[in-house]
Design a protein around this motif. Structure first.
Motif, short mmCIF file in Angstrom:
data_model
loop_
_atom_site.label_atom_id
_atom_site.label_comp_id
_atom_site.label_asym_id
_atom_site.label_seq_id
_atom_site.Cartn_x
_atom_site.Cartn_y
_atom_site.Cartn_z
N HIS A 1 -7.16 -4.55 10.24
CA HIS A 1 -6.91 -4.36 8.81
C HIS A 1 -5.60 -5.03 8.38
O HIS A 1 -4.69 -5.23 9.18
N ILE B 1 -0.72 -6.31 11.20
CA ILE B 1 -2.17 -6.25 11.43
C ILE B 1 -2.49 -4.93 12.11
O ILE B 1 -1.80 -4.53 13.06
N TYR C 1 5.31 5.37 2.24
CA TYR C 1 5.75 3.98 2.37
C TYR C 1 6.92 3.70 1.42
O TYR C 1 7.73 2.80 1.68
N ASP D 1 0.81 -1.22 0.00
CA ASP D 1 0.00 0.00 0.00
C ASP D 1 0.85 1.27 0.00
O ASP D 1 2.07 1.22 0.19
C1 GLP Z 1 -0.52 0.55 8.73
C2 GLP Z 1 -0.19 -0.28 7.49
C3 GLP Z 1 -0.40 -1.76 7.73
C4 GLP Z 1 0.22 -2.16 9.06
C5 GLP Z 1 -0.46 -1.44 10.18
C6 GLP Z 1 0.07 -1.81 11.56
O1 GLP Z 1 -1.81 1.03 8.75
N1 GLP Z 1 -0.91 0.10 6.31
O2 GLP Z 1 0.13 -2.49 6.64
O3 GLP Z 1 0.12 -3.55 9.24
O4 GLP Z 1 -0.29 -0.06 9.98
O5 GLP Z 1 1.22 -1.10 11.84
P1 GLP Z 1 2.23 -1.44 12.98
O6 GLP Z 1 3.01 -2.59 12.51
O7 GLP Z 1 3.06 -0.21 13.12
O8 GLP Z 1 1.43 -1.74 14.19
#
Ligand code: GLP
Length: 251
Positions: free
Chosen positions: A138, A133, A80, A67
């Motif tokens: 999501h 996650i 990203y 993404d």
């Molecule tokens: C973002 C990304 C996801 C990621 C999520 C969790 O929203 N788009 O791909 O898994 O955050 O992030 P973290 O690993 O920092 O908890």
């Protein structure tokens, strides 16, 4: 599904790197699906070390990322694209032209989604897809919804995701409200899926995703139907699972 226990976040990164490296050792020209967020950083660090030690190489690897935020240029330090260069691409021997992310600044985001779908199809599918996650379940930026997304989609981020991600921006109103994300259908087509979850904050949602109802209200729950899923998580993220389903965890 394999759920691998690690005592610490650092150990979970090493465990995830081993799973990822196995794919590259068997298939040096693998197509790898990559993720951002804090969860995969430890794995990227370890993959960098393994590359330096000559144990693996990204020379013939192609990558597709999950993404990108709409509105951020690749040079923006919260894009990203920037994240991937800093945490992996600039540290290993991957060829810049073999790396792919959706463009956050495409004039026509819908056309960009189509381009990304066609690109993934032309690569012949994803050998291993890395996932984190979100607090709301999501994966990529596929937010809780009435239906699972199929292909690459232009998404409106939920308030909970904007809140969660505001920690990386100077203020909440600087967080983009839209993103382009690979769809749940595409993620499910990956030959292998590697989900990384770290910290107490993920404990409840990880248990719901892996053991609760399969529903688009918890997008990660669809992983219960995937062929080959490995979950690398630390003790904190596994705390609810260890309480309710201790037999499911491999130590
Ligand atoms: C973002 C990304 C996801 C990621 C999520 C969790 O929203 N788009 O791909 O898994 O955050 O992030 P973290 O690993 O920092 O908890």
């Amino acid at each position: 599904m394999k759920i691998l226990f690690s005592k610490t976040a650092h150990d979970a990164g090493i465990s995830a790197a081993r799973v990822f490296a196995d794919v590259l050792k068997k298939k040096p020209n693998a197509v790898v699906g990559l993720a951002t967020g804090s969860s995969p950083i430890g794995m990227y660090d370890e993959l960098t070390e393994m590359t330096k030690r000559g144990e693996i190489s990204f020379r013939d690897v192609h990558s597709v990322n999950l993404d990108e935020y709409v509105g951020l240029t690749p040079e923006h330090d919260q894009s990203y694209n920037y994240f991937m260069h800093k945490n992996l691409f600039d540290r290993v021997d991957i060829k810049a032209e073999n790396t792919n992310l959706p463009s956050g600044i495409a004039k026509d985001p819908t056309a960009e989604c189509k381009r990304y779908d066609a690109l993934i199809a032309s690569m012949g599918g994803i050998d291993i897809q890395v996932l984190g996650i979100g607090n709301n379940g999501h994966i990529g930026f596929n937010e809780p919804a009435d239906a699972f997304t199929k292909g690459t989609t232009l998404v409106n981020l939920t308030d909970s995701t904007i809140d969660a991600n505001s920690r990386f921006f100077a203020s909440r109103d600087l967080v983009p409200t839209r993103a382009i994300s690979m769809g749940v259908g595409q993620i499910m087509k990956a030959k292998r899926i590697l989900l990384i979850a770290l910290g107490k904050g993920k404990a409840e949602i990880l248990e719901r995703a892996l053991f609760g109802d399969v529903t688009p209200r918890v997008p990660a729950s669809i992983l219960q139907f995937a062929e080959d899923v490995t979950v690398c998580a630390d003790e904190d993220a596994l705390s609810v699972i260890l309480e309710k389903h201790p037999e499911a965890v491999t130590r």
